[in-house]
Structure formats: structure tokens, C-alpha cells
Design an enzyme around this catalytic site. Structure first.
Site, PDB file in Angstrom:
ATOM      1  N   CYS A  77       0.838  -1.207   0.000  1.00  0.00           N
ATOM      2  CA  CYS A  77       0.000   0.000   0.000  1.00  0.00           C
ATOM      3  C   CYS A  77       0.874   1.259   0.000  1.00  0.00           C
ATOM      4  CB  CYS A  77      -1.002  -0.049   1.154  1.00  0.00           C
ATOM      5  SG  CYS A  77      -2.330   1.173   1.000  1.00  0.00           S
ATOM      6  N   HIS A 175      -3.824  -4.841  -0.077  1.00  0.00           N
ATOM      7  CA  HIS A 175      -3.436  -5.409   1.223  1.00  0.00           C
ATOM      8  C   HIS A 175      -3.538  -6.930   1.155  1.00  0.00           C
ATOM      9  CE1 HIS A 175      -3.184  -1.732   3.660  1.00  0.00           C
ATOM     10  NE2 HIS A 175      -4.073  -1.263   2.798  1.00  0.00           N
ATOM     11  N   GLU A 177      -2.702  -9.042   3.309  1.00  0.00           N
ATOM     12  CA  GLU A 177      -3.127  -9.562   4.620  1.00  0.00           C
ATOM     13  C   GLU A 177      -4.641  -9.478   4.811  1.00  0.00           C
ATOM     14  OE1 GLU A 177      -2.597  -5.154   5.446  1.00  0.00           O
ATOM     15  OE2 GLU A 177      -1.749  -6.647   4.077  1.00  0.00           O
TER      16      GLU A 177
END
Length: 194
Positions: A77, A175, A177
Site C-alpha cells: 500500500c 493489502h 493480509e
């Protein structure tokens, strides 16, 4: 494997740490130059505003360290955006790893872009076993245009770089994650890079 997540006060680092743990590895949060330099893998996260994040990097000397790392490095990001030449956000000079200038989405678009989008044009081992048009999760108002270092594309008013690569440096606008199984596979691919 020695995995370090750069801790410079501008990242959603706990969720990345948990995502790494789910893959069976442990990651250390650190701003220590020697610890980062000696890691097998380095993750450079970022959430927030570009100019204040760069100030933190400069204050700790990390702005000098990161571009000279030799192991695989993954910017996430804002981390990826700071690896570019510059950002319109706060008229910020970046780390100049990727030869692109980050710009804001057109005024006609609602920003930030929040939510799921697709990636295509996948061109790197980072995307092994990832089908074209897979969905990933994004939150951003600024983007890196397409360029010679683009290894994945997404679209929101314009086509832009969803991921970048130059030598041992990788960057993803999304992202991983927070991107479910696709994101986990991308992180796993990063950890297994030679």
C-alpha cells in the site's frame, strides 16, 4: 526464515504479522538498521499520509537503508507508493526505487477506493498459482500509473499498477493480509522467492 516487518509508525503491522503466522512463520517488527539489513525477507508496510511517513523514514535513517537492501523486499500500500519517485500526496519525494510518480485518482471518482477489485496482467513469480482477475482488497486515494515495472494491473477510473517489481523489490497497492486466500498465496509466494 528471518522475516522483518519495518516498524516506522506508519503501518497496519499487526495484521501483517498475523497473516505471516497463519503461513507458519514468525515475523519480527523492527526499526533497527542491522536487524533489517540481516533479514531474509523484509516487508515495508504503510497506512496513512505519504509526507509524514517519509519524515519518519528520514528521521530514522531508513530512507537510506531501504533502497540498498539486497534481499526480497515487499512494499504494501503506502509502502509501495513510497518506493516510487514521488507522490502528489503532500508533494512527497519518495525512495526512487520504482521509476513512477504516484498521483491522485481523477476528481470525478469517489476516493478513497475502498473494497474488493480485480488484478490482471500478472507477470511475476509473486503471482504463482493466482488466477487472472482474482480479487484483492484495496484502500487508497492515490495510485502508481502503469510503467515498465508494472507486474499487475487494476482499474478504478483508470488502469493503474496494482503491483510493481524491480530487481529484489516488489510492491503491491493492495493489502494481501486482508485479501483472503489470494492474499495468503501472494505472501507465501513472496516468502518462497529465491
Amino acid at each position: 526464515m528471518n522475516i522483518v516487518i519495518i516498524d516506522y509508525g506508519a503501518g497496519n503491522i499487526q495484521s501483517i504479522k498475523f497473516a505471516i503466522r497463519r503461513l507458519g512463520f514468525e515475523a519480527v517488527l523492527s526499526h533497527d538498521v542491522e536487524e533489517i539489513k540481516n533479514a531474509d525477507r523484509v516487508i515495508f508496510p504503510g497506512v496513512g499520509e505519504a509526507s509524514s511517513a517519509m519524515e519518519k523514514l528520514r528521521a530514522s535513517g531508513l530512507d537510506q537503508l531501504i533502497p540498498n537492501l539486497k534481499q526480497p523486499v515487499l512494499g504494501i500500500c503506502l509502502g509501495m507508493q513510497l518506493m516510487c519517485n514521488s507522490s502528489e500526496e503532500g508533494k512527497t519525494k519518495g525512495l526512487a526505487i520504482f521509476d513512477l510518480d504516484v498521483v491522485k485518482f481523477p476528481k470525478s471518482e469517489k476516493v478513497p477506493q475502498i473494497g474488493w477489485n480485480q488484478i490482471s496482467g500478472l507477470g511475476s513469480k509473486l503471482f504463482n498459482k493466482i488466477p487472472d482477475r482474482s480479487h484483492i482488497y484495496l484502500v487508497h486515494s492515490f495510485y502508481a500509473p502503469l510503467g515498465k515495472e508494472t507486474i499487475a494491473i487494476s482499474e478504478y477510473a483508470v488502469s493503474y499498477s496494482a503491483a510493481l517489481r524491480k530487481d529484489n523489490f516488489y510492491g503491491v497497492q493492495f493489502h494481501p493480509e486482508k485479501s483472503s486466500d489470494v492474499g495468503s498465496e501472494i505472501l507465501k509466494n513472496f516468502l518462497s522467492l529465491c
